[in-house]
Design an enzyme around this catalytic site. Structure first.
Site, PDB file in Angstrom:
ATOM      1  N   CYS A   2     -32.208 -10.083  19.334  1.00 47.89           N
ATOM      2  CA  CYS A   2     -31.965  -9.457  20.621  1.00 47.89           C
ATOM      3  C   CYS A   2     -31.805  -7.946  20.438  1.00 47.89           C
ATOM      4  O   CYS A   2     -31.174  -7.484  19.494  1.00 47.89           O
ATOM      5  CB  CYS A   2     -30.735  -9.979  21.338  1.00 47.89           C
ATOM      6  SG  CYS A   2     -30.782 -11.742  21.664  1.00 47.89           S
ATOM      7  N   LYS A 576     -37.050  -9.829  13.551  1.00 45.99           N
ATOM      8  CA  LYS A 576     -36.964  -8.952  12.375  1.00 45.99           C
ATOM      9  C   LYS A 576     -35.540  -8.849  11.846  1.00 45.99           C
ATOM     10  O   LYS A 576     -35.313  -8.856  10.643  1.00 45.99           O
ATOM     11  CB  LYS A 576     -37.472  -7.564  12.773  1.00 45.99           C
ATOM     12  CG  LYS A 576     -37.488  -6.548  11.663  1.00 45.99           C
ATOM     13  CD  LYS A 576     -38.725  -6.682  10.834  1.00 45.99           C
ATOM     14  CE  LYS A 576     -38.739  -5.775   9.636  1.00 45.99           C
ATOM     15  NZ  LYS A 576     -39.577  -6.324   8.569  1.00 45.99           N
TER      16      LYS A 576
HETATM   17  O1  M6R Z   1     -33.065  -7.309   7.009  1.00 47.91           O
HETATM   18  P1  M6R Z   1     -32.916  -8.218   5.836  1.00 47.91           P
HETATM   19  O2  M6R Z   1     -33.655  -7.764   4.652  1.00 47.91           O
HETATM   20  O3  M6R Z   1     -31.477  -8.512   5.515  1.00 47.91           O
HETATM   21  O4  M6R Z   1     -33.570  -9.585   6.303  1.00 47.91           O
HETATM   22  C1  M6R Z   1     -33.490 -10.745   5.520  1.00 47.91           C
HETATM   23  C2  M6R Z   1     -34.512 -11.751   5.965  1.00 47.91           C
HETATM   24  O5  M6R Z   1     -34.284 -12.156   7.273  1.00 47.91           O
HETATM   25  C3  M6R Z   1     -35.945 -11.200   5.865  1.00 47.91           C
HETATM   26  O6  M6R Z   1     -36.204 -10.725   4.585  1.00 47.91           O
HETATM   27  C4  M6R Z   1     -36.975 -12.264   6.214  1.00 47.91           C
HETATM   28  O7  M6R Z   1     -36.974 -13.259   5.263  1.00 47.91           O
HETATM   29  C5  M6R Z   1     -38.346 -11.598   6.365  1.00 47.91           C
HETATM   30  N1  M6R Z   1     -38.834 -11.833   7.685  1.00 47.91           N
HETATM   31  C6  M6R Z   1     -39.347 -12.077   5.389  1.00 47.91           C
HETATM   32  O8  M6R Z   1     -40.566 -11.426   5.507  1.00 47.91           O
END
Ligand code: M6R
Length: 581
Positions: A2, A576
């Site tokens: 969100c 994201k």
């Molecule tokens: O923002 P972050 O690096 O903490 O996010 C962790 C995961 O949600 C993120 O890496 C997710 O696995 C990606 N969409 C993978 O491409």
């Protein structure tokens, strides 16, 4: 998860050109539904994404507006569950990012409250109406009461018809505020993150937990949950707005993959300049600690595995744990230095355990891409990834910079690696492997399963490549330690099953695993750094090989996504920035 935006301006602004323009820049946080409300009480909302919504709405000029782009948690994807929500009379309007865990209790405090939606958010508007209109509290008293009775995570923007101010409340979910001089005679913008307004200003205030702000068109005040004044200082940031445009590329994913020679170089240069001191300080913390624990999720977890690999080679005791399972699988004590890795710096699964352990460990090192993010602000010492804004939900350039940042730290601790060659080799790899990735994408795009095998530093890459097949291509994929194959998974290998083998040098165990699957009829695809594979990346050490092998996975998953005509930058069900736990 969100995105919320609020604008309070001195002269009227347009909800289409201003509010929804900023909201669009937060759409990567969630894209199930979208909505906007004006201070005058007009609410427009719909299931779906920002662009089609913008094309159909009635534009209004207003001095106050709030908007929301949703990643559904409580209640399905529908118009009625979209934000903004209002109370039954339409007087109080809110947008909310987070989860109100005791929404039922809040509802019970509001006699006669019958929410239209299935969300945990609608009750917030009803709660404020009840406390202010029925119970006679001032807005400030009602906000303080809200902090007392509410459990969960929230960044809330609240407007009341006839009140020219906007109210912002924050606990656990991120919220930033900026002054934008060029917008409608001057305006305050409140948003989930700096991407909303980074094309307008390079300075912002970041809210602390359990604080609220009362924002007028020309001034704002911030208070703690008890009503005491709370100081907030502005921070400057660099966050290029050019990165939010596709330029000549069809998708952000390919644009971000191709940016990597430059983003890697930028990070490496910073190690010699602006980040030289933080890098030294970070490494010193690691040196002093008895053990190091990495905390992260998803792709960032895969980077942390490479970090642990390099530290173990240097005889450091290093562990990794997926942050959502932190309390079940790892112990932290006063001699443990914790390293949190996160692109967004806002992942709730990481933030929650960090808050629990922060006072009991030897310090927190943060490796983040988004400046001034919550994880960075919690940290003792931090490194910026400097990958620039990453818009595609799938992380690529930020991931590579995470690995390079860990290599920079490992190098300071004695790891033998020549970092300076990496940007050039990334460039060469991308150029060399592009044709074979396109060719393999044609071959694999109708497959339902793919296996990826690796050992040592290539094992995290096997997981990372498999994650991309799942996330981008909706193909079931398993990335695993090659040695584990014969303990069960081998039963799934049949004639033609695609198995990608990541083989640096002439790793004998990997070659055995390759033969074992080939003996069962697998279609193997070998990624090699010795020129002996179907896919060949530049000669390199094992840790470095991981970077180049992963470029192959990112490019291949991209081209398969194109062949399958999938929404590459916004895969179904994902967002994201995962800001709910
Ligand atoms: O923002 P972050 O690096 O903490 O996010 C962790 C995961 O949600 C993120 O890496 C997710 O696995 C990606 N969409 C993978 O491409």
């Amino acid at each position: 998860m969100c995105g919320i935006v609020g604008i309070l301006s001195e002269q009227p602004h347009s909800i289409r050109s201003n509010t929804l323009h900023m909201l669009k820049r937060l759409e990567y946080r969630g894209y199930d539904s979208v909505g906007v409300a004006t201070l005058e009480g007009d609410i427009q909302k719909e299931a779906g994404q920002v662009d089609p919504f913008v094309a159909t709405i009635t534009d209004y000029e207003t001095c106050g507006s709030i908007a929301h782009t949703r990643w559904a948690t409580h209640g399905g994807v529908s118009r009625v569950n979209s934000h903004p929500h209002s109370d039954a009379t339409g007087e109080f309007m809110i947008v909310h990012n987070g989860i109100i865990e005791n929404a039922d209790e809040l509802q019970a405090m509001v006699p006669g409250c019958r929410p239209l939606s299935e969300t945990d958010s609608e009750v917030i508007a009803a709660f404020f109406r009840h406390r202010v209109v029925e119970d006679g509290l001032s807005m400030e008293e009602a906000i303080q009461d809200f902090f007392r009775v509410t459990e969960g995570t929230y960044a809330v923007l609240l407007m009341r018809k006839g009140d020219e101010r906007m109210y912002a409340l924050k606990h656990n979910s991120p919220l930033a505020l900026a002054r934008v001089g060029g917008l409608a005679g001057g305006a305050f913008v409140l948003a989930s993150d700096i991407s909303a307004f980074s094309d307008e200003t390079g300075e912002a205030y970041f809210f602390d937990d359990m604080t609220y702000a009362i924002v007028a068109p020309d001034a704002f005040e911030v208070f703690g949950a008890d009503g005491a004044a709370h100081a907030m200082v502005p921070h400057s940031f660099e966050w290029s707005s050019e990165e939010a445009t596709l330029e000549e590329h069809p998708h952000f994913m390919i644009k971000e993959i191709l940016e990597q020679p430059q983003t890697a170089l930028r990070l490496l240069e910073s190690f010699r300049t602006i980040q030289s001191e933080p890098l030294t300080a970070f490494a010193a913390h690691m040196k002093r600690a008895r053990r190091i624990v990495f905390l992260s999720c998803g792709t960032s977890y895969h980077a942390s595995l490479i970090g642990a690999f390099m530290l173990n080679q240097l005889n450091y005791e290093a562990h990794t744990v997926i942050a959502s399972e932190f309390e079940n699988f790892i112990l932290v004590d006063a001699s443990t230095f914790v390293i949190a890795i996160s692109q967004s710096g806002e992942t709730m699964d990481v933030i929650l355990p960090l808050k629990q352990i922060i006072d009991d460990c030897a310090g927190l090192g943060a490796i983040v891409n988004v400046p001034h993010s919550t994880i960075q602000r919690l940290s003792t010492v931090s490194l910026d990834l400097l990958a620039g804004q990453e818009i595609c939900v799938a992380s690529t350039k930020a991931f590579t910079n995470q690995v390079i940042a860990l290599m920079g730290l490992a190098e300071r601790l004695g790891f033998d690696i020549d970092l300076s060659v990496i940007p050039g080799k990334i460039s060469q790899t991308l150029e060399d492997i592009d044709p074979i990735c396109k060719h393999l994408a044609d071959e694999l795009s109708d497959r339902n399963e793919i296996y990826v095998l690796g050992r040592g530093a290539a094992y995290p890459m096997a997981r990372e490549i498999a994650l991309k097949f799942k996330e981008i291509d909706y193909i079931h994929a398993e990335g695993m330690m090659a040695g584990e194959l014969k303990h069960g998974t081998l039963a799934l290998i049949e004639d033609g099953t695609p198995v990608i083998c990541l083989i640096p040098g002439s790793d004998r165990s990997m070659l055995s695993s390759q033969r074992e699957v080939e003996a069962r009829g697998a279609r193997t695809i070998v990624v090699s750094n010795t020129g002996e594979g179907e896919v060949n990346v530049p000669p390199s050490g094992n840790a470095e090989f991981a970077i180049y092998a992963c470029l192959f996975g990112h490019l291949l998953s991209y081209y398969i996504g194109v062949a399958r005509d999938l929404p590459i930058d916004k895969p179904r069900n994902l967002a994201k920035s995962v800001t709910v736990g």
